[in-house]
Design a protein around this motif. Structure first.
Motif, short mmCIF file in Angstrom:
data_model
loop_
_atom_site.label_atom_id
_atom_site.label_comp_id
_atom_site.label_asym_id
_atom_site.label_seq_id
_atom_site.Cartn_x
_atom_site.Cartn_y
_atom_site.Cartn_z
N LEU A 124 -10.74 -32.59 -11.37
CA LEU A 124 -9.75 -31.97 -10.50
C LEU A 124 -8.49 -32.75 -10.31
O LEU A 124 -7.41 -32.46 -10.19
N ILE A 125 -8.62 -33.97 -9.80
CA ILE A 125 -7.91 -34.96 -9.51
C ILE A 125 -7.03 -35.32 -10.53
O ILE A 125 -5.71 -35.20 -10.51
N THR A 126 -7.66 -35.49 -11.88
CA THR A 126 -6.87 -35.78 -13.08
C THR A 126 -6.01 -34.54 -13.34
O THR A 126 -4.97 -34.96 -13.74
N ALA A 127 -6.37 -33.33 -13.36
CA ALA A 127 -5.87 -32.43 -13.58
C ALA A 127 -4.72 -32.23 -12.69
O ALA A 127 -3.59 -31.74 -12.94
N PHE A 216 -5.16 -27.86 -5.66
CA PHE A 216 -6.42 -28.75 -6.24
C PHE A 216 -6.91 -29.47 -5.20
O PHE A 216 -8.13 -29.71 -5.19
N LEU A 217 -6.27 -30.03 -4.00
CA LEU A 217 -7.13 -30.60 -3.06
C LEU A 217 -8.14 -29.87 -2.37
O LEU A 217 -8.91 -30.35 -1.88
N SER A 218 -7.77 -28.74 -1.94
CA SER A 218 -8.32 -27.62 -1.40
C SER A 218 -9.91 -27.35 -2.31
O SER A 218 -11.10 -27.43 -1.67
N LEU A 219 -9.46 -27.23 -3.44
CA LEU A 219 -10.74 -26.84 -4.49
C LEU A 219 -11.54 -28.37 -4.65
O LEU A 219 -12.68 -28.23 -4.85
N ASN A 220 -10.97 -29.52 -4.58
CA ASN A 220 -11.65 -30.68 -4.73
C ASN A 220 -12.39 -30.88 -3.54
O ASN A 220 -13.60 -31.34 -3.71
#
Length: 346
Positions: A124-127, A216-220
């Motif tokens: 997720l962070i790379t995406a 993305f931060l919320s999903l991570n």
């Protein structure tokens, strides 16, 4: 990953981005793009999984081909005009090759094939890095050369990207692929207005980076990768999933939220330029994207799984607050009243 290696790759990405943005020479801009590409490859392949290695190879081949086309188009332009200045792209063949290359770099239709597959094979962070930081150098070059590009070709690519980004995202269950098609749709909006108001393209990109980073931060935080996991993640962080629903609706461009601002301004500017048909088409095609955004928002908060899942329940949830997500969430939902200030700054 070794912290020293992570620092080297992060500084390399920063160096490549700054070099491309600040350069006025085609060779320096190409060098910055290449540094960016080589810096992100180890981060994509970090999980040492066959899917990650496949995504790394796809990304490398696509970006290498696009960079070679940019270098080729700039060389042809310099051969005919004697100019290596980025803003002096005047040769018709060079303009055509450069438009193709920058569409491949960004993931515009019909060169979108790599983006969903690469994001699906990344963490997720790379995406998140691929969707935000790696798009900044091509967007900056597109901004500098916008006055010399083919309007018809860019408009066709913009409409096709908006249509395909919404259409292909309808039947996806993997959240990273959904956000990849969301990126393609947003890139269509940016491409549609870059010829008439490049500053508005930058504003749209900045707000897209803000909304995508928050998503993305919320999903991570809840380790959510697919819709079935999103349905059961409400029990881990109820407040975070509630704010995630607002972020997704803002990303869809619903009026009370921040995401409505760029779409509103783009439609207004296209109407001023006499592009009423294009404005109507991309506005109607954005309803396709709105459908899967609403589905994500519905699954994140309103829907609970009808039966017990086989996944391990996380009874001891992490109570550590992330102030970054809170600040980004506030900006992602409440910036619309500050739109006059944002417009004056651009």
């Amino acid at each position: 990953m070794n912290p020293l290696a992570s620092l080297v790759f992060s500084l390399s990405m920063l160096l490549g981005t700054v070099l491309t943005i600040s350069s006025n020479h085609w060779i320096l801009a190409w060098m910055g793009l290449e540094i960016n590409t080589f810096a992100i490859l180890p981060l994509i392949s970090k999980p040492h999984h066959p899917r990650a290695i496949e995504a790394t190879i796809k990304y490398f081949l696509t970006q290498a081909a696009a960079s070679a086309m940019i270098l080729f188009s700039s060389t042809i332009n310099a051969w005919h005009t004697g100019q290596w200045d980025i803003t002096q792209l005047t040769n018709p063949l060079s303009c055509l090759l450069f438009t193709t290359a920058i569409a491949m770099k960004l993931g515009l239709v019909p060169f979108h094939f790599w983006l969903p597959e690469v994001l699906q094979g990344s963490s997720l962070i790379t995406a998140l890095i691929l969707s935000t930081v790696m798009k900044l150098p091509p967007i900056s070059i597109l901004y500098l050369t916008s006055h010399s590009l083919n309007p018809t070709l860019l408009t066709i690519m913009a409409i096709a990207s908006t249509a395909l980004g919404g259409w292909m995202g309808l039947n996806q269950t993997q959240i990273r692929k959904i956000l990849a098609f969301s990126s393609i749709s947003h890139l269509g909006w940016m491409t549609a207005i870059v010829l008439y108001n490049p500053q508005l393209t930058l504003l749209t990109f900045y707000l897209y980076v803000l909304l995508t980073t928050t998503t993305f931060l919320s999903l991570n935080s809840t380790k959510t990768l697919k819709l079935s996991t999103l349905m059961s993640s409400w029990s881990k962080a109820p407040m975070l999933n509630t704010t995630l629903m607002l972020i997704l609706l803002s990303l869809a461009g619903l009026p009370p939220l921040t995401g409505f601002l760029p779409k509103w301004l783009i439609i207004q500017e296209l109407a001023k330029q006499g592009m009423t048909t294009t404005a109507t088409l991309i506005a109607l095609l954005s309803l396709l994207s709105l459908f899967f955004y609403l589905r994500l928002a519905y699954y994140s908060t309103i829907t609970l799984p009808p039966n017990s899942t086989n996944m391990m329940k996380q009874w001891r949830t992490n109570k550590t607050a992330n102030p970054t997500i809170a600040a980004f969430t506030a900006m992602s939902t409440l910036l619309l009243p500050l739109s006059p200030l944002l417009l004056s700054s651009t």
